[in-house]
Design a protein around this motif. Structure first.
Motif, PDB file in Angstrom:
ATOM      1  N   ASP A 107       0.821  -1.216   0.000  1.00  0.00           N
ATOM      2  CA  ASP A 107       0.000   0.000   0.000  1.00  0.00           C
ATOM      3  C   ASP A 107       0.851   1.260   0.000  1.00  0.00           C
ATOM      4  O   ASP A 107       0.410   2.318  -0.438  1.00  0.00           O
ATOM      5  N   ALA A 108       2.075   1.162   0.501  1.00  0.00           N
ATOM      6  CA  ALA A 108       2.984   2.308   0.532  1.00  0.00           C
ATOM      7  C   ALA A 108       4.411   1.781   0.654  1.00  0.00           C
ATOM      8  O   ALA A 108       4.627   0.637   1.058  1.00  0.00           O
ATOM      9  N   VAL A 109       5.382   2.625   0.284  1.00  0.00           N
ATOM     10  CA  VAL A 109       6.789   2.243   0.387  1.00  0.00           C
ATOM     11  C   VAL A 109       7.582   3.364   1.059  1.00  0.00           C
ATOM     12  O   VAL A 109       7.223   4.534   0.954  1.00  0.00           O
ATOM     13  N   LEU A 110       8.643   2.969   1.763  1.00  0.00           N
ATOM     14  CA  LEU A 110       9.554   3.922   2.399  1.00  0.00           C
ATOM     15  C   LEU A 110      10.979   3.534   2.026  1.00  0.00           C
ATOM     16  O   LEU A 110      11.344   2.360   2.121  1.00  0.00           O
ATOM     17  N   TYR A 111      11.771   4.524   1.611  1.00  0.00           N
ATOM     18  CA  TYR A 111      13.181   4.284   1.335  1.00  0.00           C
ATOM     19  C   TYR A 111      13.970   4.443   2.626  1.00  0.00           C
ATOM     20  O   TYR A 111      13.807   5.430   3.336  1.00  0.00           O
ATOM     21  N   LYS A 112      14.838   3.466   2.941  1.00  0.00           N
ATOM     22  CA  LYS A 112      15.732   3.581   4.092  1.00  0.00           C
ATOM     23  C   LYS A 112      16.971   4.335   3.639  1.00  0.00           C
ATOM     24  O   LYS A 112      17.413   4.138   2.516  1.00  0.00           O
ATOM     25  N   PRO A 113      17.586   5.136   4.482  1.00  0.00           N
ATOM     26  CA  PRO A 113      17.094   5.459   5.829  1.00  0.00           C
ATOM     27  C   PRO A 113      15.983   6.491   5.754  1.00  0.00           C
ATOM     28  O   PRO A 113      15.989   7.354   4.881  1.00  0.00           O
ATOM     29  N   PHE A 114      15.007   6.376   6.647  1.00  0.00           N
ATOM     30  CA  PHE A 114      13.915   7.345   6.695  1.00  0.00           C
ATOM     31  C   PHE A 114      13.873   7.953   8.085  1.00  0.00           C
ATOM     32  O   PHE A 114      14.409   7.404   9.033  1.00  0.00           O
ATOM     33  N   LEU A 115      13.228   9.102   8.189  1.00  0.00           N
ATOM     34  CA  LEU A 115      13.079   9.768   9.478  1.00  0.00           C
ATOM     35  C   LEU A 115      11.930   9.129  10.244  1.00  0.00           C
ATOM     36  O   LEU A 115      10.968   8.648   9.638  1.00  0.00           O
ATOM     37  N   ASN A 116      12.010   9.144  11.574  1.00  0.00           N
ATOM     38  CA  ASN A 116      10.920   8.615  12.397  1.00  0.00           C
ATOM     39  C   ASN A 116       9.594   9.256  12.022  1.00  0.00           C
ATOM     40  O   ASN A 116       8.561   8.593  11.986  1.00  0.00           O
ATOM     41  N   GLU A 117       9.631  10.560  11.716  1.00  0.00           N
ATOM     42  CA  GLU A 117       8.410  11.282  11.368  1.00  0.00           C
ATOM     43  C   GLU A 117       7.795  10.743  10.074  1.00  0.00           C
ATOM     44  O   GLU A 117       6.581  10.652   9.941  1.00  0.00           O
ATOM     45  N   GLU A 118       8.647  10.376   9.103  1.00  0.00           N
ATOM     46  CA  GLU A 118       8.147   9.807   7.844  1.00  0.00           C
ATOM     47  C   GLU A 118       7.448   8.482   8.115  1.00  0.00           C
ATOM     48  O   GLU A 118       6.382   8.202   7.560  1.00  0.00           O
ATOM     49  N   LEU A 119       8.039   7.661   8.981  1.00  0.00           N
ATOM     50  CA  LEU A 119       7.442   6.375   9.351  1.00  0.00           C
ATOM     51  C   LEU A 119       6.120   6.611  10.067  1.00  0.00           C
ATOM     52  O   LEU A 119       5.108   5.985   9.749  1.00  0.00           O
ATOM     53  N   ARG A 120       6.120   7.536  11.028  1.00  0.00           N
ATOM     54  CA  ARG A 120       4.894   7.849  11.790  1.00  0.00           C
ATOM     55  C   ARG A 120       3.757   8.261  10.855  1.00  0.00           C
ATOM     56  O   ARG A 120       2.633   7.795  10.988  1.00  0.00           O
ATOM     57  N   LYS A 121       4.072   9.143   9.918  1.00  0.00           N
ATOM     58  CA  LYS A 121       3.045   9.637   8.983  1.00  0.00           C
ATOM     59  C   LYS A 121       2.527   8.524   8.088  1.00  0.00           C
ATOM     60  O   LYS A 121       1.325   8.427   7.834  1.00  0.00           O
ATOM     61  N   ALA A 122       3.425   7.678   7.575  1.00  0.00           N
ATOM     62  CA  ALA A 122       3.006   6.581   6.695  1.00  0.00           C
ATOM     63  C   ALA A 122       2.108   5.609   7.460  1.00  0.00           C
ATOM     64  O   ALA A 122       1.071   5.171   6.946  1.00  0.00           O
ATOM     65  N   VAL A 123       2.492   5.282   8.697  1.00  0.00           N
ATOM     66  CA  VAL A 123       1.700   4.367   9.526  1.00  0.00           C
ATOM     67  C   VAL A 123       0.320   4.964   9.802  1.00  0.00           C
ATOM     68  O   VAL A 123      -0.701   4.300   9.639  1.00  0.00           O
ATOM     69  N   ALA A 124       0.285   6.237  10.198  1.00  0.00           N
ATOM     70  CA  ALA A 124      -0.996   6.898  10.503  1.00  0.00           C
ATOM     71  C   ALA A 124      -1.896   6.935   9.271  1.00  0.00           C
ATOM     72  O   ALA A 124      -3.096   6.675   9.356  1.00  0.00           O
ATOM     73  N   ARG A 125      -1.307   7.240   8.108  1.00  0.00           N
ATOM     74  CA  ARG A 125      -2.092   7.320   6.868  1.00  0.00           C
ATOM     75  C   ARG A 125      -2.687   5.954   6.519  1.00  0.00           C
ATOM     76  O   ARG A 125      -3.871   5.839   6.222  1.00  0.00           O
TER      77      ARG A 125
END
Length: 136
Positions: A107-125
């Motif tokens: 459903d979504a992808v994150l490139y490492k390394p990512f900021l905690n805030e980016e992870l938080r936002k993706a999880v919340a969304r």
């Protein structure tokens, strides 16, 4: 837009340090986290009937990779969302690994390394999307 329910999240990551960091961010957001150190363990949990609102999985792992986890999640945990993350490997750029994850319906992808805030936002969304589909 915050998430209004406590979600059950599976974190699949072969690097213990990354798994711990991701788990911590998600727990601080008020969710319950189950950890799996590789794809084989994650698939075993799904085969055993465990159900998750969200699966956060690394793409490149030994034993069973993130694409296998995503495929298993789509059949055994169809209501859950999937967030794929990758930093790539020496012979496989992260962009290619994440494209594969998208092809298999992450459903979504994150490139490492990512900021905690980016992870938080993706999880919340993703969890707000899961919550909306639960309520109709």
């Amino acid at each position: 837009m915050g998430c209004w329910f406590m979600a059950k999240v599976l974190v699949v990551e072969d690097s213990a340090a990354v798994r711990l960091a991701v788990t911590e961010v998600i727990e601080q957001a008020g969710h319950e986290v189950v950890e799996a150190e590789n794809g084989r363990v994650a698939i075993g949990l799904l085969d055993g009937g465990a159900v998750f609102d969200l699966i956060v999985t690394d793409v490149l792992m030994p034993e069973a990779d993130g694409v296998e986890v995503i495929k298993a999640a789509r059949t055994r945990n169809p209501g859950g969302k999937v967030l794929a993350m990758s930093g790539g490997a020496p012979n496989l750029p992260a962009g290619y690994a994440l494209k594969m994850a998208e092809m298999f319906a992450a459903d979504a992808v994150l490139y490492k390394p990512f900021l905690n805030e980016e992870l938080r936002k993706a999880v919340a969304r993703l969890l707000s999307m899961a919550g909306e589909s639960e309520t109709g």
